[in-house]
Design a protein around this motif. Structure first.
Motif, PDB file in Angstrom:
ATOM      1  N   ALA A 178       0.844  -1.197   0.000  1.00 35.50           N
ATOM      2  CA  ALA A 178       0.000   0.000   0.000  1.00 35.50           C
ATOM      3  C   ALA A 178       0.877   1.243   0.000  1.00 35.50           C
ATOM      4  O   ALA A 178       1.930   1.276   0.639  1.00 35.50           O
ATOM      5  N   ASP A 179       0.406   2.241  -0.721  1.00 41.69           N
ATOM      6  CA  ASP A 179       1.084   3.537  -0.771  1.00 41.69           C
ATOM      7  C   ASP A 179      -0.003   4.575  -1.027  1.00 41.69           C
ATOM      8  O   ASP A 179      -0.417   4.784  -2.163  1.00 41.69           O
ATOM      9  N   ILE A 180      -0.496   5.199   0.046  1.00 44.38           N
ATOM     10  CA  ILE A 180      -1.608   6.140  -0.090  1.00 44.38           C
ATOM     11  C   ILE A 180      -1.270   7.459   0.597  1.00 44.38           C
ATOM     12  O   ILE A 180      -0.487   7.498   1.549  1.00 44.38           O
ATOM     13  N   GLU A 181      -1.878   8.539   0.119  1.00 43.62           N
ATOM     14  CA  GLU A 181      -1.745   9.843   0.764  1.00 43.62           C
ATOM     15  C   GLU A 181      -3.086  10.559   0.655  1.00 43.62           C
ATOM     16  O   GLU A 181      -3.554  10.846  -0.444  1.00 43.62           O
ATOM     17  N   HIS A 182      -3.705  10.811   1.815  1.00 44.71           N
ATOM     18  CA  HIS A 182      -5.038  11.423   1.838  1.00 44.71           C
ATOM     19  C   HIS A 182      -5.173  12.288   3.086  1.00 44.71           C
ATOM     20  O   HIS A 182      -4.382  12.186   4.041  1.00 44.71           O
ATOM     21  N   GLU A 183      -6.223  13.065   3.101  1.00 42.90           N
ATOM     22  CA  GLU A 183      -6.549  13.890   4.259  1.00 42.90           C
ATOM     23  C   GLU A 183      -7.068  13.005   5.392  1.00 42.90           C
ATOM     24  O   GLU A 183      -7.725  11.986   5.158  1.00 42.90           O
ATOM     25  N   VAL A 184      -6.772  13.411   6.623  1.00 36.22           N
ATOM     26  CA  VAL A 184      -7.208  12.666   7.812  1.00 36.22           C
ATOM     27  C   VAL A 184      -8.480  13.291   8.365  1.00 36.22           C
ATOM     28  O   VAL A 184      -8.611  14.515   8.428  1.00 36.22           O
ATOM     29  N   ILE A 185      -9.421  12.422   8.792  1.00 43.44           N
ATOM     30  CA  ILE A 185     -10.654  12.879   9.419  1.00 43.44           C
ATOM     31  C   ILE A 185     -10.821  12.168  10.751  1.00 43.44           C
ATOM     32  O   ILE A 185     -10.559  10.965  10.864  1.00 43.44           O
ATOM     33  N   ASP A 186     -11.204  12.906  11.786  1.00 48.94           N
ATOM     34  CA  ASP A 186     -11.369  12.349  13.134  1.00 48.94           C
ATOM     35  C   ASP A 186     -12.747  11.695  13.245  1.00 48.94           C
ATOM     36  O   ASP A 186     -13.777  12.359  13.125  1.00 48.94           O
ATOM     37  N   VAL A 187     -12.769  10.392  13.503  1.00 51.41           N
ATOM     38  CA  VAL A 187     -14.026   9.656  13.652  1.00 51.41           C
ATOM     39  C   VAL A 187     -14.195   9.178  15.103  1.00 51.41           C
ATOM     40  O   VAL A 187     -14.880   8.198  15.382  1.00 51.41           O
ATOM     41  N   ASN A 188     -13.539   9.894  16.015  1.00 52.96           N
ATOM     42  CA  ASN A 188     -13.718   9.662  17.461  1.00 52.96           C
ATOM     43  C   ASN A 188     -13.534   8.200  17.849  1.00 52.96           C
ATOM     44  O   ASN A 188     -12.475   7.640  17.647  1.00 52.96           O
ATOM     45  N   ASN A 189     -14.586   7.564  18.418  1.00 56.59           N
ATOM     46  CA  ASN A 189     -14.470   6.187  18.916  1.00 56.59           C
ATOM     47  C   ASN A 189     -14.550   5.145  17.803  1.00 56.59           C
ATOM     48  O   ASN A 189     -14.333   3.963  18.047  1.00 56.59           O
ATOM     49  N   GLY A 190     -14.911   5.572  16.600  1.00 53.86           N
ATOM     50  CA  GLY A 190     -14.997   4.629  15.491  1.00 53.86           C
ATOM     51  C   GLY A 190     -16.190   3.703  15.561  1.00 53.86           C
ATOM     52  O   GLY A 190     -16.194   2.637  14.929  1.00 53.86           O
ATOM     53  N   LEU A 191     -17.231   4.090  16.304  1.00 48.00           N
ATOM     54  CA  LEU A 191     -18.468   3.312  16.365  1.00 48.00           C
ATOM     55  C   LEU A 191     -19.355   3.698  15.182  1.00 48.00           C
ATOM     56  O   LEU A 191     -19.122   4.713  14.518  1.00 48.00           O
ATOM     57  N   ARG A 192     -20.387   2.910  14.925  1.00 52.27           N
ATOM     58  CA  ARG A 192     -21.258   3.222  13.794  1.00 52.27           C
ATOM     59  C   ARG A 192     -21.886   4.608  13.936  1.00 52.27           C
ATOM     60  O   ARG A 192     -22.027   5.345  12.949  1.00 52.27           O
ATOM     61  N   ALA A 193     -22.239   4.982  15.148  1.00 49.73           N
ATOM     62  CA  ALA A 193     -22.831   6.309  15.361  1.00 49.73           C
ATOM     63  C   ALA A 193     -21.854   7.415  14.976  1.00 49.73           C
ATOM     64  O   ALA A 193     -22.259   8.462  14.445  1.00 49.73           O
ATOM     65  N   ASP A 194     -20.564   7.200  15.214  1.00 53.04           N
ATOM     66  CA  ASP A 194     -19.545   8.192  14.845  1.00 53.04           C
ATOM     67  C   ASP A 194     -19.438   8.317  13.327  1.00 53.04           C
ATOM     68  O   ASP A 194     -19.357   9.427  12.785  1.00 53.04           O
ATOM     69  N   PHE A 195     -19.423   7.188  12.642  1.00 49.05           N
ATOM     70  CA  PHE A 195     -19.367   7.226  11.183  1.00 49.05           C
ATOM     71  C   PHE A 195     -20.653   7.815  10.603  1.00 49.05           C
ATOM     72  O   PHE A 195     -20.616   8.596   9.645  1.00 49.05           O
ATOM     73  N   ASP A 196     -21.791   7.448  11.191  1.00 47.70           N
ATOM     74  CA  ASP A 196     -23.077   7.979  10.718  1.00 47.70           C
ATOM     75  C   ASP A 196     -23.134   9.497  10.817  1.00 47.70           C
ATOM     76  O   ASP A 196     -23.706  10.170   9.969  1.00 47.70           O
ATOM     77  N   SER A 197     -22.527  10.027  11.878  1.00 46.24           N
ATOM     78  CA  SER A 197     -22.593  11.476  12.091  1.00 46.24           C
ATOM     79  C   SER A 197     -21.802  12.237  11.024  1.00 46.24           C
ATOM     80  O   SER A 197     -22.063  13.419  10.763  1.00 46.24           O
ATOM     81  N   LEU A 198     -20.852  11.547  10.389  1.00 47.52           N
ATOM     82  CA  LEU A 198     -20.025  12.189   9.360  1.00 47.52           C
ATOM     83  C   LEU A 198     -20.475  11.833   7.940  1.00 47.52           C
ATOM     84  O   LEU A 198     -20.188  12.561   6.997  1.00 47.52           O
ATOM     85  N   LYS A 199     -21.128  10.690   7.832  1.00 49.20           N
ATOM     86  CA  LYS A 199     -21.662  10.200   6.561  1.00 49.20           C
ATOM     87  C   LYS A 199     -20.622  10.271   5.439  1.00 49.20           C
ATOM     88  O   LYS A 199     -19.555   9.672   5.531  1.00 49.20           O
ATOM     89  N   ASP A 200     -20.908  11.019   4.364  1.00 50.74           N
ATOM     90  CA  ASP A 200     -20.050  11.029   3.180  1.00 50.74           C
ATOM     91  C   ASP A 200     -18.709  11.726   3.394  1.00 50.74           C
ATOM     92  O   ASP A 200     -17.824  11.641   2.528  1.00 50.74           O
ATOM     93  N   GLU A 201     -18.542  12.424   4.525  1.00 46.05           N
ATOM     94  CA  GLU A 201     -17.280  13.133   4.770  1.00 46.05           C
ATOM     95  C   GLU A 201     -16.099  12.174   4.925  1.00 46.05           C
ATOM     96  O   GLU A 201     -14.944  12.547   4.716  1.00 46.05           O
ATOM     97  N   VAL A 202     -16.394  10.914   5.306  1.00 44.31           N
ATOM     98  CA  VAL A 202     -15.319   9.934   5.498  1.00 44.31           C
ATOM     99  C   VAL A 202     -14.763   9.444   4.166  1.00 44.31           C
ATOM    100  O   VAL A 202     -13.581   9.099   4.061  1.00 44.31           O
ATOM    101  N   LYS A 203     -15.601   9.440   3.161  1.00 43.28           N
ATOM    102  CA  LYS A 203     -15.235   8.877   1.865  1.00 43.28           C
ATOM    103  C   LYS A 203     -13.984   9.560   1.287  1.00 43.28           C
ATOM    104  O   LYS A 203     -13.903  10.784   1.234  1.00 43.28           O
TER     105      LYS A 203
END
Length: 489
Positions: A124-149
């Motif tokens: 793997a060799d990737i370079e992308h912006e970092v996003i804080d998803v807190n505890n990484g639970l489904r509720a955390d990802f849901d709160s950000l929705k498409d921003e994680v993509k």
């Protein structure tokens, strides 16, 4: 005539002894056996010295590695040296993962303390912006929705201080699965232990390679990144890694102590022999393996013969997806012998027990309490504080998923021990000899009573009963996330 009188006199003198022995109650016999187990372990336990030797001479025990094969041979030979005649290797072939190299740059600055997580891509060799998803639970990802993509998810391995009450944490592999589901290109997991401690472990819910690189960084570095992101700073991360994934042969080690009466029933006492490679795996799961080996030694030295067969099993491949226990369950099912497993007792990174966990089988709680009272009669320091909640992510899961009743320890180790779980600090210095002896003593006594119970109320559940049991235990969502749910909707 004189000889006849002497013979009668001797017979009369021996009669009270015969009567005393024949009138000994079952409870008294049980207590005598438990007392003998207790004394033997306290005076002659080999668990501590065996574990020191295993960690110093073999080192880590990664599945598929040279060290792993040495550990298999080491435990096989120990069983033989204790007098077990029925010792066998159960060989299986699986794809195993091993790390090679990894690097992390944050805004063009290299981060020194980083480790790749198991089943990350071979390259793997990737370079992308970092996003804080807190505890990484489904509720955390849901709160950000498409921003994680399209970004790299930063998540905490545990539950952050200040989080809402009552949150249930999930496994690192499940947090990774959510990151993939929401379109993340990579995941950075922050460890929860201060002091530059790094941990590893699989990031895959299936035991197969994942599509994105997964790494762990120190608590300090993770909190620093989290603070910068909270202040609005844009952070870019560059992750490079290479790993190995290849089909290997590995072996479970199985030693059988034959039963005397209920020979169509088996009690399995197992724990995983393998470890990750950052350290020597003294706690995870060296203490479990050393305890199981010493329980086996104790039974042999005391010439104990249980009613049911006891199988002492060293599982390989647990860390990479319960590989060895899944293969054993499959083998037993193929041979039509899975129904003969009356109970599976698992010791994994646990010890100094204050009780035992019935894992959701309510019908066993009175039995566990009664066994505990017998142990207390031998040693009043035993608390007999039993639990009754099923969980996942260790070798008992492979059996529980097929309806087999399982039991684990309610451990009482020092808190600092768990801080080095899967980490570069899991070495022999963490091992408490007295706690290890307690695991052997109380675990050995509990196992003896279970193997000799007149009846075991918990029976193997059928397919639909197992489904309902897992739902009632609140495990359906977690199993679905891990692609382990096989019952449909």
């Amino acid at each position: 005539m004189k000889n006849t009188k002497n013979t009668i006199k001797l017979l009369l003198l021996s009669l009270p002894i015969f009567l005393f022995i024949s009138c000994e109650t079952k409870t008294e016999k049980d207590e005598n056996v438990l007392a003998s187990i207790n004394t033997e372990v306290k005076e002659n336990s080999k668990a501590y010295v065996n574990l020191e030797k295993m960690t110093s001479e073999i080192g880590h025990r990664l599945t598929g590695s040279k060290n792993g094969a040495e550990a298999e041979e080491y435990t096989y030979n120990l069983f033989k040296s204790y007098g077990f005649e029925d010792v066998e290797y159960h060989e299986f072939e699986v794809e195993a993962w091993a790390r090679d190299s990894v690097s992390l740059e944050v805004n063009d600055n290299e981060v020194a303390e980083v480790v790749s997580l198991g089943h990350s891509p071979v390259s793997a060799d990737i370079e992308h912006e970092v996003i804080d998803v807190n505890n990484g639970l489904r509720a955390d990802f849901d709160s950000l929705k498409d921003e994680v993509k399209g970004k790299i998810a930063l998540v905490y391995i545990g539950i952050l201080d200040g989080s809402p009450e009552g949150l249930k944490n999930i496994h690192r592999s499940e947090k990774t699965a959510l990151a993939i589901e929401y379109g993340a290109k990579g995941i950075i997991i922050t460890n929860q232990v201060p002091g530059g401690v790094l941990l590893t472990g699989t990031a895959s819910v299936t035991g197969s390679l994942i599509d994105i690189p997964a790494i762990c960084i120190s608590y300090e570095k993770g909190m620093e990144l989290k603070k910068q992101l909270a202040e609005g700073e844009i952070i870019n991360a560059h992750i490079q890694m290479s790993n190995k994934s290849e089909v290997i042969k590995s072996r479970n080690v199985i030693a059988t102590l034959a039963g005397t009466e209920k020979t169509d029933e088996n009690i399995i006492l197992g724990g995983h022999l393998d470890s990750w490679d950052l350290s020597t795996g003294a706690i995870d799961n060296g203490i479990g393996i050393a305890a199981i080996l010493d329980i086996a030694r104790t039974y042999k030295i005391l010439d104990l013969q249980p009613k049911r067969n006891i199988k002492f099993v060293m599982f390989m491949g647990e860390e990479q997806g319960l590989l060895g226990s899944k293969e054993m369950v499959k083998m037993l099912a193929d041979k039509g012998e899975l129904g003969e497993v009356a109970y599976m007792m698992n010791i994994d990174m646990s010890g100094n027990p204050k009780g035992f966990n019935a894992a959701g089988r309510n019908e066993m709680m009175p039995i566990f309490d009664a066994i505990g009272q017998k142990i207390q009669a031998v040693d009043s320091s035993y608390e007999n504080t039993n639990a009754n909640k099923a969980g996942l992510h260790s070798d008992h899961q492979s059996f529980m998923m097929e309806g087999v009743p399982v039991v684990g320890l309610v451990g009482n180790l020092e808190r600092k021990v768990y801080s080095y779980y899967h980490s570069n600090g899991d070495d022999f210095s963490l091992v408490n000899e007295e706690h290890l002896k307690n695991t052997v003593r109380f675990g050995g006594m509990f196992l003896w009573e279970l193997a000799n119970a007149d009846k075991i109320p918990a029976k193997k559940l059928d397919f639909q009963e197992t489904r309902q049991f897992l739902i009632e235990q609140g495990l359906k969502d977690e199993l679905e996330l891990g692609n382990e749910w096989k019952w449909g909707e």
